[in-house]
Design an enzyme around this catalytic site. Structure first.
Site, PDB file in Angstrom:
ATOM      1  N   HIS A  58       0.822  -1.206   0.000  1.00  0.00           N
ATOM      2  CA  HIS A  58       0.000   0.000   0.000  1.00  0.00           C
ATOM      3  C   HIS A  58       0.861   1.262   0.000  1.00  0.00           C
ATOM      4  O   HIS A  58       2.009   1.246   0.432  1.00  0.00           O
ATOM      5  CB  HIS A  58      -0.941  -0.007   1.199  1.00  0.00           C
ATOM      6  N   GLU A 118       0.824   3.980   1.792  1.00  0.00           N
ATOM      7  CA  GLU A 118       1.291   4.486   3.082  1.00  0.00           C
ATOM      8  C   GLU A 118       2.551   3.754   3.528  1.00  0.00           C
ATOM      9  O   GLU A 118       3.533   4.371   3.964  1.00  0.00           O
ATOM     10  CB  GLU A 118       0.211   4.329   4.161  1.00  0.00           C
ATOM     11  N   CYS A 121      -5.749   1.152   5.792  1.00  0.00           N
ATOM     12  CA  CYS A 121      -6.223  -0.132   6.317  1.00  0.00           C
ATOM     13  C   CYS A 121      -5.562  -0.403   7.674  1.00  0.00           C
ATOM     14  O   CYS A 121      -4.678   0.328   8.104  1.00  0.00           O
ATOM     15  CB  CYS A 121      -5.888  -1.257   5.333  1.00  0.00           C
ATOM     16  N   CYS A 131      -1.660  -0.835   7.450  1.00  0.00           N
ATOM     17  CA  CYS A 131      -0.961   0.438   7.307  1.00  0.00           C
ATOM     18  C   CYS A 131      -1.052   1.266   8.587  1.00  0.00           C
ATOM     19  O   CYS A 131      -0.104   1.962   8.941  1.00  0.00           O
ATOM     20  CB  CYS A 131      -1.498   1.215   6.110  1.00  0.00           C
TER      21      CYS A 131
END
Length: 161
Positions: free
Chosen positions: A79, A81, A105, A108
């Site tokens: 992801h 992040e 999420c 993260c």
């Protein structure tokens, strides 16, 4: 003597714009997410977008959302992040702010908390109410990480590249 320009973009517009532009680097056919980490004095520290780890060819690994787990993108993609956190080479991210185009999420959120990031500005929360985001918000709240929705200004910016 003329005065300064008044129509310049705000810090929030600038950093969310950088996050969204970063997301445009993603090769994911369904979701392009970008992130931008900023210091307390408004300096860009790092950026990231969702994609596969270095050395994992985006021509050889799957982009599918359906099918068995091993042949879908979810086991392989990183992801935005987490990529932004891992891309940072300058030391501590303690007290930094994260601009991200999609609410983080739970996985993260763990990395954000552990990195010391204290504020999240997100644009979209389309997975609100899902187990992942419920867990994310629970951890962020417990850890004292502030998060708020980006206030869209409606300003359109066109770049010729």
């Amino acid at each position: 003597m003329s005065g300064k320009r008044e129509d310049y973009i705000s810090w929030d517009e600038y950093f969310m714009g950088v996050a969204k532009l970063s997301g445009m680097r993603s090769k994911d056919p369904n979701t392009q997410v970008g992130a931008c980490i900023v210091s307390q004095d408004n300096k860009i520290l790092s950026m990231g977008y969702n994609g596969f780890p270095k050395g994992c060819s985006d021509d050889e690994f799957p982009w599918d959302r359906e099918g068995d787990s091993v042949n879908s993108k979810y086991f392989y993609s990183t992801h935005s992040e987490l990529n932004a956190i891992l891309n940072y080479r300058g030391g501590s991210l303690e007290g930094a702010k994260l601009y991200v185009s999609l609410f983080p999420c739970n996985e993260c959120a763990k990395a954000i908390i552990q990195a010391g990031i204290k504020t999240i500005v997100y644009d979209c929360d389309k997975y609100d109410g899902t187990p992942s985001v419920i867990a994310s918000k629970r951890m962020l709240d417990a850890a004292g990480v502030r998060y708020y929705k980006y206030n869209r200004t409606g300003r359109r910016i066109e770049l010729e590249l």
